[in-house]
Design a protein around this motif. Structure first.
Motif, PDB file in Angstrom:
ATOM      1  N   PHE A   1      -7.715   3.863  -3.625  1.00 46.79           N
ATOM      2  CA  PHE A   1      -6.808   5.011  -3.698  1.00 46.79           C
ATOM      3  C   PHE A   1      -7.456   6.047  -4.614  1.00 46.79           C
ATOM      4  CE2 PHE A   1      -4.545   1.099  -3.095  1.00 46.79           C
ATOM      5  CZ  PHE A   1      -3.518   1.372  -2.211  1.00 46.79           C
TER       6      PHE A   1
ATOM      7  N   PRO B   1      -4.355   5.010   1.176  1.00 47.84           N
ATOM      8  CA  PRO B   1      -5.161   3.791   1.061  1.00 47.84           C
ATOM      9  C   PRO B   1      -6.273   3.731   2.103  1.00 47.84           C
ATOM     10  CG  PRO B   1      -3.001   3.306   2.004  1.00 47.84           C
ATOM     11  CD  PRO B   1      -2.951   4.716   1.526  1.00 47.84           C
TER      12      PRO B   1
ATOM     13  N   LYS C   1       0.754   3.963  -2.948  1.00 47.35           N
ATOM     14  CA  LYS C   1       0.452   5.365  -2.632  1.00 47.35           C
ATOM     15  C   LYS C   1       1.511   6.291  -3.220  1.00 47.35           C
ATOM     16  CE  LYS C   1       1.802   7.224   1.113  1.00 47.35           C
ATOM     17  NZ  LYS C   1       2.060   7.572   2.542  1.00 47.35           N
TER      18      LYS C   1
ATOM     19  N   ASN D   1       0.823  -1.215   0.000  1.00 42.91           N
ATOM     20  CA  ASN D   1       0.000   0.000   0.000  1.00 42.91           C
ATOM     21  C   ASN D   1       0.851   1.256   0.000  1.00 42.91           C
ATOM     22  OD1 ASN D   1      -2.546  -1.125  -0.150  1.00 42.91           O
ATOM     23  ND2 ASN D   1      -2.835  -1.213   2.067  1.00 42.91           N
TER      24      ASN D   1
ATOM     25  N   TYR E   1      -8.424  -2.324  -0.981  1.00 39.24           N
ATOM     26  CA  TYR E   1      -8.080  -0.951  -0.603  1.00 39.24           C
ATOM     27  C   TYR E   1      -8.302  -0.050  -1.809  1.00 39.24           C
ATOM     28  CZ  TYR E   1      -5.876  -2.578   3.709  1.00 39.24           C
ATOM     29  OH  TYR E   1      -5.641  -3.137   4.936  1.00 39.24           O
TER      30      TYR E   1
END
Length: 219
Positions: free
Chosen positions: A126, A134, A85, A81, A124
């Motif tokens: 974004f 996330p 990101k 994650n 998750y």
């Protein structure tokens, strides 16, 4: 905008998306031309990702993440994650700096997979609106993008009829997308199913295409 449907299956995840990518101008207006593309990528044996919004940028980010993350033998969901990101933030910032007159700049990423440490599947999201931080998706079945509410209503009304097998669920998700009345959404779909086999201790990835007539083909 793309329509994406996700399902948390406990031992894995399923993602389905339409395949129509419309060409738009800098203000987000549809130019009337389009092309077909797969909007879901297998990043690692246990993780898949879909993107919606800025199609070319999303595709490039998925490709970059696949080439970077798929090399490591082991990587935690938390580490993944963080890499995702940072990749979104850098790529999106670069895009905005170069194309500073573009008004249409919405970009969404959706990561799904199976966490062997916690022995559970996960999703998750974004988004540029939340600086690509996330956020875990709690729903077992959900939709993002165009026609979100009508897609979920369509699925909820029929899920018990199609829940007996994974291909049936793929067909249902495809039907829900074909039911959307929008020039921005195609009548055919692409799906990736990622499952963890607890007996064989390995992941199984299935790719499926459903055409505009509802005919399913495994790829």
């Amino acid at each position: 905008m793309t329509t994406i449907i996700g399902a948390n299956l406990g031992n894995g995840v399923l993602l389905t998306a339409d395949t129509k990518t419309s060409n738009i101008d800098s203000q987000g207006a549809n130019l009337g031309t389009f092309y077909a593309s797969e909007k879901i990528t297998s990043l690692r044996p246990n993780m898949i990702m879909a993107t919606a919004g800025l199609a070319a940028l999303g595709k490039s980010i998925r490709s970059l993440l696949e080439s970077v993350l798929n090399v490591k033998d082991q990587i935690t969901v938390k580490q993944t994650n963080e890499h995702i990101k940072e990749t979104f933030q850098y790529s999106y910032s670069l895009f905005k700096n170069v194309n500073n007159t573009i008004a249409y700049d919405h970009l969404i990423g959706l990561l799904g997979g199976y966490d062997e440490q916690k022995k559970r599947a996960f999703f998750y999201s974004f988004s540029n609106e939340k600086h690509f931080i996330p956020e875990e998706v709690e729903d077992s079945i959900f939709a993002l993008g165009e026609g979100q509410k009508e897609v979920m209503q369509f699925i909820n009304d029929r899920f018990n009829e199609y829940r007996d097998s994974y291909p049936s669920i793929v067909r249902l998700f495809s039907m829900a997308i074909r039911n959307i009345n929008s020039d921005n959404v195609s009548k055919d779909t692409f799906s990736i199913l990622c499952l963890f086999d607890s007996i064989e201790k390995q992941y199984k990835i299935s790719r499926m295409h459903v055409d505009s007539k509802g005919i399913l083909k495994s790829l």
